[in-house]
Design an enzyme around this catalytic site. Structure first.
Site, PDB file in Angstrom:
ATOM      1  CG  ASP A   1     -18.077  60.789  14.921  1.00 21.94           C
ATOM      2  OD1 ASP A   1     -17.538  59.736  14.531  1.00 21.94           O
ATOM      3  OD2 ASP A   1     -17.918  61.240  16.077  1.00 21.94           O
TER       4      ASP A   1
ATOM      5  CE  LYS B   1     -13.267  62.612   9.010  1.00 20.58           C
ATOM      6  NZ  LYS B   1     -14.249  62.735  10.112  1.00 20.58           N
TER       7      LYS B   1
ATOM      8  CE  LYS C   1     -23.706  60.507   0.849  1.00 16.97           C
ATOM      9  NZ  LYS C   1     -25.070  60.988   1.008  1.00 16.97           N
TER      10      LYS C   1
ATOM     11  N   GLY D   1     -13.751  55.977  12.435  1.00 17.80           N
ATOM     12  CA  GLY D   1     -14.781  55.106  11.871  1.00 17.80           C
ATOM     13  C   GLY D   1     -15.487  55.814  10.739  1.00 17.80           C
ATOM     14  CG  HIS D   2     -13.874  57.316   7.739  1.00 14.16           C
ATOM     15  ND1 HIS D   2     -12.774  57.691   6.997  1.00 14.16           N
ATOM     16  CD2 HIS D   2     -13.844  58.079   8.858  1.00 14.16           C
ATOM     17  CE1 HIS D   2     -12.111  58.622   7.654  1.00 14.16           C
ATOM     18  NE2 HIS D   2     -12.735  58.869   8.775  1.00 14.16           N
TER      19      HIS D   2
ATOM     20  CD  GLN E   1      -9.327  60.696  14.597  1.00 12.14           C
ATOM     21  OE1 GLN E   1      -8.255  60.945  14.074  1.00 12.14           O
ATOM     22  NE2 GLN E   1      -9.796  59.457  14.642  1.00 12.14           N
TER      23      GLN E   1
ATOM     24  CB  VAL F   1     -18.245  53.905  13.111  1.00 14.75           C
ATOM     25  CG1 VAL F   1     -17.889  52.701  12.244  1.00 14.75           C
ATOM     26  CG2 VAL F   1     -19.297  54.759  12.426  1.00 14.75           C
TER      27      VAL F   1
END
Length: 408
Positions: A12, A15, A17, A39-40, A198, A277
Site C-alpha cells: 500500500d 506502487k 501510481k 490493490g493498486h 504487496q 483497496v
C-alpha cells in the site's frame, strides 16, 4: 532497459501510481507476483482506477502489459476488472497477456483460504482471495497453470464445479496466453517496467514470516516471475510512504499507540485515505520505520527510493520517525527475524520540524521547504539509498523526479 518497482514496506505504498507515472516511457509493463489480493490505485485527471491483477500501465493506450509467471490468476475477478476498464473507456483487447506459467485460482480456494486462517492459533489476517491456497497447490506441485488448460490428462483431474469453472474461462484465457520468456527475449532491447505486489516486508522469505504473503514480493521475484535472469535487471526502486501502514496481523514496531496516539493515527488514516483497496479494511498506521526501510533497501539491493504521501505532514508542527527499537531494554538497530522480538519492540523516535505549507504545487526537490528537504535527506543518510522520486499528491502530475530511472 529493465526497471523494477517494489513496495519497500508492508504494501500500500503507492506502487500503482508510480508504475503508472513511469510507464509513459516504458514499452511494456509486467506484473510479476501476487494476485487479486493486491490493490493498486491510480488517479488520472480526477478519475480513480482500482486495479488488482492488471498491470498499472494499461491506462496508457499504447501500452502492452503482461501478467507474469509468479502471479496466481483469478479468472472471474480478472475479466470483471477488464470489463471495468472497458466501461471506463480503456480499450484493453490485444494489450493484456498472461504468462503460460501463471497459476489459476479456483473458486473453492477462497473459502479454503478463510477456513485455514480461522483454524490457525495465530491468524494471519488473509484477504480470503484464495491466494495462499493457490501458492500452496503450486508448491505441492498440484496447481493448475495456463499452460495446462489444453493438457487433457491434467484437466481430467477436475470435475463438478471446478470443471465447469475451468470450461467457462478456458478459451478466453488461452487467447491471452504467451510464452513470457520468449517475449522478454524478443523485447530485450526495449524499456520494460516490472511491477511488484504487496511489499518487501511481506515477502515469504525476507518478510515478517509467518505474517507475510505467499508470493515473492521481493526484488528477486521480478526475475523468477518474468522468465528472465537477475543480470537482466538494470535498476530496482523501492516505493515507501512518509509514514508506515500495514493491513492484517503481524508485528509493526512503529505502530501508533491507540490510547496515547489515537488522534494522530486517525489524522494520518483519514488524510492518507488509509483503507484497503481490495478489502476496505482500515489500515494500521504508524511512524516511518527507518530500521525496516533500511533492511528492505539492503535485502533488495535497492538503487533508489520513491517517497510518496509526503504531503500528509503539511499541517503538522512536528513529525517523528523510528530510528531504532527498544527490545526489552536493549537498543536494536537491525531488523530482527524473531517474532517475539518484533512483538516486544518499541520505537525509538527522532523528531523533525514540520514545514506548515502545502507541497502539492511543488515541482522539484529545490522547491520543497527546507524542513521537508531535511526530512528527505535524513532518510537518505540513514538508509544509504537516494530518494530518486517524490510524490506530493494522488494525481499523476503531483510527482517529480530527481534522477531519471530510465538512465543507467
Amino acid at each position: 532497459m529493465k526497471v523494477v518497482i517494489i513496495g519497500a514496506q508492508w504494501g500500500d505504498e503507492g506502487k500503482g501510481k508510480i508504475v503508472d507515472y513511469l510507464a509513459e516511457k516504458a514499452d511494456h509493463v509486467v506484473r510479476y507476483a501476487g494476485g487479486p489480493n493486491a490493490g493498486h490505485t491510480i488517479v488520472v485527471d480526477g478519475k480513480q482506477f482500482a486495479l488488482h491483477q492488471v498491470p498499472s500501465g494499461i491506462l496508457y493506450s499504447n501500452q502492452t502489459v503482461f501478467l507474469g509467471a509468479g502471479m496466481v490468476i483469478d479468472p472471474e475477478a480478472l475479466f470483471n476488472e477488464l470489463q471495468m476498464l472497458k466501461d471506463n473507456g480503456i480499450n484493453w483487447e490485444g494489450r493484456v497477456f498472461i504468462s503460460d506459467r501463471a497459476h489459476i485460482i479456483l473458486p473453492r480456494y477462497r473459502q479454503m483460504d478463510k477456513d485455514r486462517d480461522a483454524a490457525r492459533k495465530r491468524p494471519i489476517g488473509t484477504t480470503g482471495r484464495g491466494i495462499g491456497i493457490a501458492y500452496s497447490e503450486k508448491a505441492q506441485r498440484d496447481g493448475l497453470r495456463l499452460a495446462d488448460l489444453d493438457w487433457a490428462d491434467k484437466i481430467a483431474e477436475y470435475d463438478g464445479e471446478d470443471k465447469k469453472y475451468i470450461d467457462t474461462y478456458k478459451e478466453r484465457l488461452l487467447a491471452m496466453r504467451v510464452d513470457l520468456t520468449a517475449k522478454m527475449w524478443e523485447y530485450r532491447n526495449k524499456n520494460i517496467l516490472f511491477e511488484g505486489a504487496q511489499g518487501a516486508m511481506l515477502d515469504i522469505d525476507s518478510g515478517t514470516y509467518p505474517y507475510v504473503s505467499s508470493g515473492a514480493s521481493c526484488a528477486a521475484g521480478a526475475a523468477t516471475g518474468c522468465g528472465i535472469g537477475p543480470h537482466d535487471l538494470d535498476k530496482i526502486l523501492g516505493v515507501f510512504k512518509a509514514y508506515e501502514t500495514r493491513v492484517g496481523n503481524g508485528a509493526m514496531p512503529s505502530e501508533f499507540n491507540n490510547e496515547s496516539e489515537g488522534e494522530l493515527c486517525e489524522y494520518v488514516r483519514k488524510t492518507g485515505r488509509e483503507y484497503g483497496v481490495t478489502t476496505g479494511r482500515a489500515r494500521r498506521c504508524g511512524y516511518l520505520d527507518l530500521v525496516a526501510l533500511r533492511y528492505a533497501c539492503r535485502v533488495n539491493s535497492l538503487d533508489g527510493l520513491v517517497l510518496t504521501h509526503l504531503d500528509i505532514y503539511d499541517d503538522m508542527d512536528q513529525i517523528e520517525a523510528c530510528v531504532a527499537y527498544d527490545i526489552n531494554g536493549k537498543i536494536v538497530t537491525d531488523f530482527p527475524a524473531n517474532v517475539d522480538a518484533l512483538n516486544a519492540a518499541k520505537p525509538v523516535l527522532e523528531k523533525f520540524k514540520g514545514w506548515k505549507t502545502s507541497l502539492k504545487e511543488k515541482k522539484s526537490f529545490e522547491d520543497l521547504p527546507q524542513n521537508a528537504r531535511a526530512y528527505v535527506e535524513f532518510i537518505e543518510d540513514f538508509t544509504k539509498t537516494p530518494v530518486d522520486i517524490i510524490s506530493v499528491g494522488y494525481e499523476r502530475n503531483e510527482t517529480f523526479i530527481r534522477k531519471d530511472p530510465w538512465t543507467k
